[in-house]
Design an enzyme around this catalytic site. Structure first.
Site, PDB file in Angstrom:
ATOM      1  N   GLY A 112      29.311  31.612  85.601  1.00 27.31           N
ATOM      2  CA  GLY A 112      30.741  31.395  85.376  1.00 27.31           C
ATOM      3  C   GLY A 112      31.079  31.239  83.898  1.00 27.31           C
ATOM      4  O   GLY A 112      32.201  31.497  83.480  1.00 27.31           O
ATOM      5  N   GLU A 115      31.471  34.681  82.746  1.00 29.85           N
ATOM      6  CA  GLU A 115      32.702  35.194  83.378  1.00 29.85           C
ATOM      7  C   GLU A 115      33.957  34.607  82.728  1.00 29.85           C
ATOM      8  O   GLU A 115      34.991  35.256  82.670  1.00 29.85           O
ATOM      9  CB  GLU A 115      32.671  34.900  84.880  1.00 29.85           C
ATOM     10  CG  GLU A 115      31.589  35.710  85.579  1.00 29.85           C
ATOM     11  CD  GLU A 115      31.357  35.273  87.008  1.00 29.85           C
ATOM     12  OE1 GLU A 115      31.077  34.066  87.213  1.00 29.85           O
ATOM     13  OE2 GLU A 115      31.472  36.101  87.909  1.00 29.85           O
ATOM     14  N   GLU A 135      23.113  34.153  89.013  1.00 26.82           N
ATOM     15  CA  GLU A 135      23.435  33.693  90.372  1.00 26.82           C
ATOM     16  C   GLU A 135      22.427  34.161  91.418  1.00 26.82           C
ATOM     17  O   GLU A 135      22.185  33.488  92.414  1.00 26.82           O
ATOM     18  CB  GLU A 135      24.843  34.154  90.783  1.00 26.82           C
ATOM     19  CG  GLU A 135      25.980  33.451  90.050  1.00 26.82           C
ATOM     20  CD  GLU A 135      26.393  34.108  88.739  1.00 26.82           C
ATOM     21  OE1 GLU A 135      25.614  34.925  88.197  1.00 26.82           O
ATOM     22  OE2 GLU A 135      27.501  33.806  88.265  1.00 26.82           O
TER      23      GLU A 135
HETATM   24  N1  CO8 Z   1      25.409  23.270  86.767  1.00 30.36           N
HETATM   25  C1  CO8 Z   1      25.178  21.936  86.728  1.00 30.36           C
HETATM   26  N2  CO8 Z   1      24.397  21.352  85.781  1.00 30.36           N
HETATM   27  C2  CO8 Z   1      23.831  22.154  84.846  1.00 30.36           C
HETATM   28  C3  CO8 Z   1      24.046  23.558  84.824  1.00 30.36           C
HETATM   29  C4  CO8 Z   1      24.888  24.121  85.832  1.00 30.36           C
HETATM   30  N3  CO8 Z   1      25.186  25.411  85.876  1.00 30.36           N
HETATM   31  N4  CO8 Z   1      23.349  24.075  83.783  1.00 30.36           N
HETATM   32  C5  CO8 Z   1      22.753  23.049  83.169  1.00 30.36           C
HETATM   33  N5  CO8 Z   1      23.033  21.889  83.801  1.00 30.36           N
HETATM   34  C6  CO8 Z   1      22.560  20.540  83.471  1.00 30.36           C
HETATM   35  C7  CO8 Z   1      21.122  20.353  83.901  1.00 30.36           C
HETATM   36  O1  CO8 Z   1      21.050  20.024  85.282  1.00 30.36           O
HETATM   37  C8  CO8 Z   1      20.687  19.208  83.006  1.00 30.36           C
HETATM   38  O2  CO8 Z   1      21.222  18.002  83.532  1.00 30.36           O
HETATM   39  P1  CO8 Z   1      20.260  16.688  83.659  1.00 30.36           P
HETATM   40  O3  CO8 Z   1      19.903  16.365  82.235  1.00 30.36           O
HETATM   41  O4  CO8 Z   1      21.152  15.672  84.301  1.00 30.36           O
HETATM   42  O5  CO8 Z   1      19.078  17.100  84.459  1.00 30.36           O
HETATM   43  C9  CO8 Z   1      21.425  19.505  81.699  1.00 30.36           C
HETATM   44  O6  CO8 Z   1      22.514  20.369  82.053  1.00 30.36           O
HETATM   45  C10 CO8 Z   1      20.555  20.208  80.674  1.00 30.36           C
HETATM   46  O7  CO8 Z   1      20.002  21.360  81.272  1.00 30.36           O
HETATM   47  P2  CO8 Z   1      18.411  21.699  81.287  1.00 30.36           P
HETATM   48  O8  CO8 Z   1      17.633  20.441  81.221  1.00 30.36           O
HETATM   49  O9  CO8 Z   1      18.157  22.612  82.443  1.00 30.36           O
HETATM   50  O10 CO8 Z   1      18.292  22.472  79.894  1.00 30.36           O
HETATM   51  P3  CO8 Z   1      17.239  23.615  79.497  1.00 30.36           P
HETATM   52  O11 CO8 Z   1      17.412  23.829  78.035  1.00 30.36           O
HETATM   53  O12 CO8 Z   1      15.893  23.299  80.034  1.00 30.36           O
HETATM   54  O13 CO8 Z   1      17.736  24.935  80.296  1.00 30.36           O
HETATM   55  C11 CO8 Z   1      19.361  26.542  81.100  1.00 30.36           C
HETATM   56  C12 CO8 Z   1      18.970  25.523  79.989  1.00 30.36           C
HETATM   57  C13 CO8 Z   1      18.404  27.734  81.073  1.00 30.36           C
HETATM   58  C14 CO8 Z   1      20.780  27.001  80.780  1.00 30.36           C
HETATM   59  C15 CO8 Z   1      19.297  25.845  82.480  1.00 30.36           C
HETATM   60  O14 CO8 Z   1      20.029  24.629  82.429  1.00 30.36           O
HETATM   61  C16 CO8 Z   1      19.857  26.666  83.603  1.00 30.36           C
HETATM   62  O15 CO8 Z   1      19.210  27.594  84.074  1.00 30.36           O
HETATM   63  N6  CO8 Z   1      21.094  26.345  84.057  1.00 30.36           N
HETATM   64  C17 CO8 Z   1      21.716  26.986  85.184  1.00 30.36           C
HETATM   65  C18 CO8 Z   1      22.264  28.354  84.818  1.00 30.36           C
HETATM   66  C19 CO8 Z   1      22.889  29.010  86.015  1.00 30.36           C
HETATM   67  O16 CO8 Z   1      22.244  29.306  87.007  1.00 30.36           O
HETATM   68  N7  CO8 Z   1      24.191  29.305  85.931  1.00 30.36           N
HETATM   69  C20 CO8 Z   1      24.913  29.944  86.980  1.00 30.36           C
HETATM   70  C21 CO8 Z   1      25.563  28.956  87.872  1.00 30.36           C
HETATM   71  S1  CO8 Z   1      26.298  29.689  89.317  1.00 30.36           S
HETATM   72  C22 CO8 Z   1      27.804  30.281  88.762  1.00 30.36           C
HETATM   73  O17 CO8 Z   1      28.139  30.162  87.644  1.00 30.36           O
HETATM   74  C23 CO8 Z   1      28.686  30.951  89.786  1.00 30.36           C
HETATM   75  C24 CO8 Z   1      29.961  31.457  89.143  1.00 30.36           C
HETATM   76  C25 CO8 Z   1      31.148  31.244  90.020  1.00 30.36           C
HETATM   77  C26 CO8 Z   1      32.445  31.514  89.298  1.00 30.36           C
HETATM   78  C27 CO8 Z   1      32.828  30.535  88.205  1.00 30.36           C
HETATM   79  C28 CO8 Z   1      33.300  29.189  88.704  1.00 30.36           C
HETATM   80  C29 CO8 Z   1      33.610  28.172  87.612  1.00 30.36           C
END
Ligand code: CO8
Length: 260
Positions: A112, A115, A135
């Site tokens: 997102g 997007e 995703e």
């Molecule tokens: N949602 C919720 N929390 C998140 C997200 C997320 N997308 N991304 C990161 N965070 C949080 C982590 O859970 C973590 O929290 P905590 O410290 O409490 O555990 C904090 O942010 C830091 O993240 P990381 O420890 O994972 O940091 P890294 O440097 O190790 O990794 C990454 C960074 C690679 C970005 C990793 O966090 C990751 O893979 N994140 C998820 C990415 C993802 O899959 N995004 C897609 C989500 S689905 C989506 O967007 C559908 C779109 C729908 C339309 C739009 C609607 C708004």
């Protein structure tokens, strides 16, 4: 004037005519939950409705533009809940703004987050930017326009690769594919301010019409789009800014826009 304050975004005016909206949920890498997205859309709608603003910038932090929709908030949603509430129906609000929006992307722009950036009119990226539609790794697909906007922007093969593998691409690859323009490390917001300021210093009616006409190319057939463009062009002869702009050219002086 004082801008409204929001819990999850910062609003500032780095230079006259430019509103800078900064996503500010650093602990979650700017993951977009409902409250965050509401703040983004409210702040942007407010700037869009402010006559002193000529262009807007949307940015995140050095580490993340936005890491996607908030997975923790979304993970237990049922089909019935998503469907009956038309989850993400208000998502297109950024794309509907009338003033130009520049996305200044550093770090992660995922799901997102990408997007959201793709709803902007101009995309600038730092060399550190990482773009992707991950995703598929969550057992789902993009839901905020990724499959549609990317397919129009970079074609089928590149879009399929992003959507079906979930692979992240760096700024250079994103530039080669035509998604962004890459700027020097550490300068993405400054560059965005320069571009936004340049746009804000034009006649706002013509800017508005230019944005509307370009966006029509993504919605209409070529024949309809050409007719739409020509009608807008005809209409601009009714503005003072067109008279002023052409008179200034003929008189070899700078135009003074009155946005009328
Ligand atoms: N949602 C919720 N929390 C998140 C997200 C997320 N997308 N991304 C990161 N965070 C949080 C982590 O859970 C973590 O929290 P905590 O410290 O409490 O555990 C904090 O942010 C830091 O993240 P990381 O420890 O994972 O940091 P890294 O440097 O190790 O990794 C990454 C960074 C690679 C970005 C990793 O966090 C990751 O893979 N994140 C998820 C990415 C993802 O899959 N995004 C897609 C989500 S689905 C989506 O967007 C559908 C779109 C729908 C339309 C739009 C609607 C708004």
């Amino acid at each position: 004037r004082a801008d409204r304050e929001y819990a999850n975004v910062l609003v500032s005016r780095p230079t006259p005519g430019v509103a800078l909206i900064t996503l500010n949920r650093p602990k979650a890498l700017n993951a977009l939950n409902a409250a965050h997205f509401q703040d983004i859309s409210d702040a942007m709608k407010e700037a869009d409705g402010d006559a002193s603003v000529g262009a807007m910038i949307l940015t995140g932090s050095e580490r993340a533009f936005a890491a996607g929709a908030d997975i923790k908030e979304m993970k237990d949603k049922s089909f019935a809940e998503a469907y009956t509430t038309d989850f993400l129906a208000n998502w297109e609000v950024i794309a509907k703004l009338r003033k130009p929006v520049i996305a200044a992307v550093s770090g992660y722009a995922l799901g997102g987050g990408l997007e959201l950036a793709l709803q902007a009119d101009i995309l600038l990226a730092a060399p550190s930017a990482q773009l992707g539609q991950p995703e598929i790794n969550l057992g789902t697909i993009p839901g905020g326009g990724g499959t549609q906007r990317l397919a129009r922007l970079i074609g089928k093969s590149h879009t399929m690769e992003l959507v079906l593998t979930g692979r992240m691409i760096g700024a250079d690859e994103a530039e080669r594919w035509g998604i962004v323009r890459v700027v020097r490390e550490g300068s993405v917001v400054d560059e965005a301010v320069k571009v936004a300021s340049e746009i804000a210093n034009k006649g706002h009616i013509a800017v508005n019409a230019g944005k509307e006409a370009v966006n029509a190319a993504f919605e209409m057939s070529l024949a309809e789009g050409l007719r739409f463009e020509r009608r807008l062009f005809h209409g601009l002869f009714a503005t003072k800014d067109q008279k002023e702009g052409m008179a200034a050219f003929a008189e070899k002086r700078r135009a003074e826009w009155t946005h009328s």
